[in-house]
Design a protein around this motif. Structure first.
Motif, mmCIF file in Angstrom:
data_model
loop_
_atom_site.group_PDB
_atom_site.id
_atom_site.type_symbol
_atom_site.label_atom_id
_atom_site.label_comp_id
_atom_site.label_asym_id
_atom_site.label_seq_id
_atom_site.Cartn_x
_atom_site.Cartn_y
_atom_site.Cartn_z
ATOM 1 N N ALA A 41 -19.425 69.574 13.851
ATOM 2 C CA ALA A 41 -18.662 70.803 13.634
ATOM 3 C C ALA A 41 -18.008 70.787 12.251
ATOM 4 O O ALA A 41 -17.985 71.803 11.549
ATOM 5 C CB ALA A 41 -17.610 70.971 14.722
ATOM 6 N N ARG A 42 -17.502 69.632 11.829
ATOM 7 C CA ARG A 42 -16.870 69.519 10.510
ATOM 8 C C ARG A 42 -17.885 69.790 9.400
ATOM 9 O O ARG A 42 -17.636 70.569 8.482
ATOM 10 C CB ARG A 42 -16.263 68.127 10.331
ATOM 11 N N LEU A 43 -19.068 69.158 9.497
ATOM 12 C CA LEU A 43 -20.097 69.338 8.471
ATOM 13 C C LEU A 43 -20.630 70.766 8.431
ATOM 14 O O LEU A 43 -20.894 71.305 7.356
ATOM 15 C CB LEU A 43 -21.249 68.360 8.697
ATOM 16 N N LEU A 44 -20.796 71.382 9.582
ATOM 17 C CA LEU A 44 -21.274 72.764 9.616
ATOM 18 C C LEU A 44 -20.269 73.737 9.013
ATOM 19 O O LEU A 44 -20.639 74.802 8.537
ATOM 20 C CB LEU A 44 -21.624 73.176 11.048
ATOM 21 N N GLY A 45 -19.002 73.361 9.004
ATOM 22 C CA GLY A 45 -17.971 74.212 8.440
ATOM 23 C C GLY A 45 -17.823 74.101 6.931
ATOM 24 O O GLY A 45 -17.124 74.893 6.308
ATOM 25 N N LEU A 46 -18.503 73.129 6.329
ATOM 26 C CA LEU A 46 -18.413 72.933 4.881
ATOM 27 C C LEU A 46 -19.323 73.891 4.136
ATOM 28 O O LEU A 46 -20.397 74.247 4.612
ATOM 29 C CB LEU A 46 -18.811 71.504 4.512
ATOM 30 N N GLY A 47 -18.921 74.284 2.947
ATOM 31 C CA GLY A 47 -19.775 75.075 2.061
ATOM 32 C C GLY A 47 -20.794 74.165 1.398
ATOM 33 O O GLY A 47 -20.730 72.938 1.512
ATOM 34 N N LEU A 48 -21.739 74.749 0.680
ATOM 35 C CA LEU A 48 -22.822 73.988 0.061
ATOM 36 C C LEU A 48 -22.303 72.920 -0.901
ATOM 37 O O LEU A 48 -22.696 71.761 -0.826
ATOM 38 C CB LEU A 48 -23.786 74.930 -0.671
ATOM 39 N N GLU A 49 -21.419 73.288 -1.804
ATOM 40 C CA GLU A 49 -20.907 72.308 -2.777
ATOM 41 C C GLU A 49 -20.090 71.216 -2.095
ATOM 42 O O GLU A 49 -20.175 70.044 -2.468
ATOM 43 C CB GLU A 49 -20.083 73.015 -3.862
ATOM 44 N N GLU A 50 -19.301 71.575 -1.090
ATOM 45 C CA GLU A 50 -18.520 70.573 -0.362
ATOM 46 C C GLU A 50 -19.435 69.616 0.391
ATOM 47 O O GLU A 50 -19.193 68.412 0.437
ATOM 48 C CB GLU A 50 -17.572 71.254 0.628
ATOM 49 N N ARG A 51 -20.509 70.160 0.978
ATOM 50 C CA ARG A 51 -21.454 69.323 1.708
ATOM 51 C C ARG A 51 -22.176 68.372 0.757
ATOM 52 O O ARG A 51 -22.403 67.209 1.080
ATOM 53 C CB ARG A 51 -22.466 70.200 2.444
#
Length: 86
Positions: free
Chosen positions: A13-23
């Protein structure tokens, strides 16, 4: 529910909530798909014949060859089709 399973779901859930640059900051290294050339032929302005030929292969801009570690590709899934026989 086991703690291990719960931790996995929380991290997902945390990773899915990140934007592209944050990921991308989470990756140790990666290869973005836009850096891999496709089979699409370069556009030429020599005549109608070549334009028609490009129209016959609409998937050529979606197909690529990549030689290297496929686990660092920035993709959602990697699929390996393994068959038991011919």
């Amino acid at each position: 529910m086991s703690k291990k399973k719960k931790d996995w779901k929380v991290e997902k859930a945390r990773l899915l909530g990140l934007g592209l640059e944050e990921r991308r900051k989470e990756y140790s290294e990666y290869v973005a798909l836009d850096k891999i050339a496709t089979w699409k032929k370069p556009e030429k302005s020599k005549g109608k014949e070549e334009v028609e030929e490009q129209d016959l292969h609409p998937l050529s801009d979606k197909v690529s060859l990549y030689k290297g570690d496929i686990t660092i590709l920035e993709v959602d899934a990697i699929v390996n089709a393994g068959n038991r026989g011919p």
